[in-house]
Design an enzyme around this catalytic site. Structure first.
Site, PDB file in Angstrom:
ATOM      1  N   ARG A 155       8.851  40.132   7.372  1.00  0.00           N
ATOM      2  CA  ARG A 155       9.403  39.990   8.722  1.00  0.00           C
ATOM      3  C   ARG A 155      10.839  39.482   8.687  1.00  0.00           C
ATOM      4  O   ARG A 155      11.720  40.016   9.378  1.00  0.00           O
ATOM      5  CB  ARG A 155       8.520  39.047   9.531  1.00  0.00           C
ATOM      6  CG  ARG A 155       9.094  38.653  10.887  1.00  0.00           C
ATOM      7  CD  ARG A 155       8.398  37.419  11.417  1.00  0.00           C
ATOM      8  NE  ARG A 155       9.002  36.957  12.658  1.00  0.00           N
ATOM      9  CZ  ARG A 155       8.778  35.760  13.188  1.00  0.00           C
ATOM     10  NH1 ARG A 155       7.955  34.914  12.590  1.00  0.00           N
ATOM     11  NH2 ARG A 155       9.354  35.408  14.320  1.00  0.00           N
ATOM     12  N   ALA A 174       0.417  22.058  17.117  1.00  0.00           N
ATOM     13  CA  ALA A 174       0.874  21.400  15.892  1.00  0.00           C
ATOM     14  C   ALA A 174       0.538  22.315  14.721  1.00  0.00           C
ATOM     15  O   ALA A 174      -0.547  22.900  14.668  1.00  0.00           O
ATOM     16  CB  ALA A 174       0.216  20.035  15.720  1.00  0.00           C
ATOM     17  N   TYR A 199       5.240  20.922  12.228  1.00  0.00           N
ATOM     18  CA  TYR A 199       5.866  21.369  13.464  1.00  0.00           C
ATOM     19  C   TYR A 199       5.046  20.866  14.656  1.00  0.00           C
ATOM     20  O   TYR A 199       3.816  21.029  14.682  1.00  0.00           O
ATOM     21  CB  TYR A 199       5.868  22.894  13.589  1.00  0.00           C
ATOM     22  CG  TYR A 199       6.360  23.695  12.418  1.00  0.00           C
ATOM     23  CD1 TYR A 199       7.598  24.318  12.460  1.00  0.00           C
ATOM     24  CD2 TYR A 199       5.573  23.888  11.288  1.00  0.00           C
ATOM     25  CE1 TYR A 199       8.045  25.098  11.406  1.00  0.00           C
ATOM     26  CE2 TYR A 199       6.003  24.662  10.234  1.00  0.00           C
ATOM     27  CZ  TYR A 199       7.238  25.271  10.300  1.00  0.00           C
ATOM     28  OH  TYR A 199       7.661  26.034   9.250  1.00  0.00           O
ATOM     29  N   ARG A 259       0.814  -1.226   0.000  1.00  0.00           N
ATOM     30  CA  ARG A 259       0.000   0.000   0.000  1.00  0.00           C
ATOM     31  C   ARG A 259       0.840   1.264   0.000  1.00  0.00           C
ATOM     32  O   ARG A 259       0.356   2.333  -0.386  1.00  0.00           O
ATOM     33  CB  ARG A 259      -0.905   0.029   1.234  1.00  0.00           C
ATOM     34  CG  ARG A 259      -1.872  -1.144   1.329  1.00  0.00           C
ATOM     35  CD  ARG A 259      -2.495  -1.202   2.710  1.00  0.00           C
ATOM     36  NE  ARG A 259      -1.461  -1.410   3.738  1.00  0.00           N
ATOM     37  CZ  ARG A 259      -1.700  -1.324   5.049  1.00  0.00           C
ATOM     38  NH1 ARG A 259      -2.920  -1.019   5.486  1.00  0.00           N
ATOM     39  NH2 ARG A 259      -0.715  -1.543   5.917  1.00  0.00           N
ATOM     40  N   HIS A 304      13.844  31.699  13.056  1.00  0.00           N
ATOM     41  CA  HIS A 304      12.840  32.058  14.052  1.00  0.00           C
ATOM     42  C   HIS A 304      13.169  31.443  15.405  1.00  0.00           C
ATOM     43  O   HIS A 304      13.728  30.351  15.490  1.00  0.00           O
ATOM     44  CB  HIS A 304      11.458  31.585  13.600  1.00  0.00           C
ATOM     45  CG  HIS A 304      11.020  32.194  12.300  1.00  0.00           C
ATOM     46  ND1 HIS A 304      10.127  31.578  11.448  1.00  0.00           N
ATOM     47  CD2 HIS A 304      11.365  33.370  11.700  1.00  0.00           C
ATOM     48  CE1 HIS A 304       9.926  32.353  10.392  1.00  0.00           C
ATOM     49  NE2 HIS A 304      10.672  33.446  10.520  1.00  0.00           N
TER      50      HIS A 304
END
Length: 214
Positions: free
Chosen positions: A165, A45, A129, A21, A59
């Site tokens: 940013r 999340a 994340y 699969r 960051h």
């Protein structure tokens, strides 16, 4: 599990199971904690989708409280970069990099105070994340991903794209002089200042101490 050149950052090897699969891999489990501090609590999340040439980062979240992160790429491929931004850390200014994507079956876990960024190497790349603390925009910080003193290993990209940013973010030295960088846990416990003590771009700074792995 492999420690990276940045203290508090780990590369995690995933174990896919293949059959007719396709494949299944366990991305994260509290039964298999990464590093010496036990399982990372998951409070958030998130997913990002980036096209080729996009750079996101570098960051980090102001400490305390900071934010630990567990990052993997579930579609496409990215070059993931970790930078030690913690003043007083033995690996301050160092970076390391790891290629992430389904063909590599890896993830990266970062301690609070570490900087994180990546660039998409494929037409579309989806990054997942897991974060130890909720999103707090007032605590979000950034260091310029193209800081020449850091010399991060971004591949050549004529159509490189950064957010406003990130494009306007300070360099590591500018953030350090402004007292914006987090303190390493030992330095924080000792009451060390976050502001200048020695020049981070000098002999002990990021250019001289960087260890580079791709």
């Amino acid at each position: 599990m492999r420690p990276l050149a940045v203290e508090g950052a780990w590369e995690v090897t995933l174990r896919p199971h293949h059959d007719e699969r396709g494949a299944f891999a366990e991305l994260y489990s509290v039964d298999r904690p990464v590093g010496p501090d036990g399982p990372m609590p998951v409070a958030l999340a998130g997913l990002s989708v980036s096209r080729r040439g996009v750079v996101r980062g570098i960051h980090y979240v102001s400490t305390p409280p900071g934010q630990a992160r567990y990052v993997t790429c579930v579609a496409g491929e990215v070059l993931d970069v970790v930078v030690d931004l913690r003043v007083g850390s033995p690996t301050f200014g160092r970076w390391d990099s790891v290629r992430l994507g389904p063909g590599h079956w890896r993830a990266v876990q970062l301690a609070p105070g570490l900087g994180h960024g990546f660039t998409a190497l494929t037409e579309d790349a989806t990054v997942l994340y897991l974060c130890s603390a909720p999103y707090r925009p007032e605590l979000e910080r950034a260091v310029h991903p193209l800081d020449p003193e850091l010399a991060l290993p971004w591949p050549e990209a004529p159509d490189r794209l950064l957010s406003d940013r990130d494009r306007l973010a300070p360099t590591l030295a500018e953030a350090w002089r402004a007292g914006l960088l987090p303190l390493a846990p030992a330095a924080r416990a000792a009451g060390s200042p976050a502001g200048p003590a020695t020049d981070p771009t000098g002999p002990a700074g990021p250019t001289e101490t960087a260890r580079r792995r791709t």
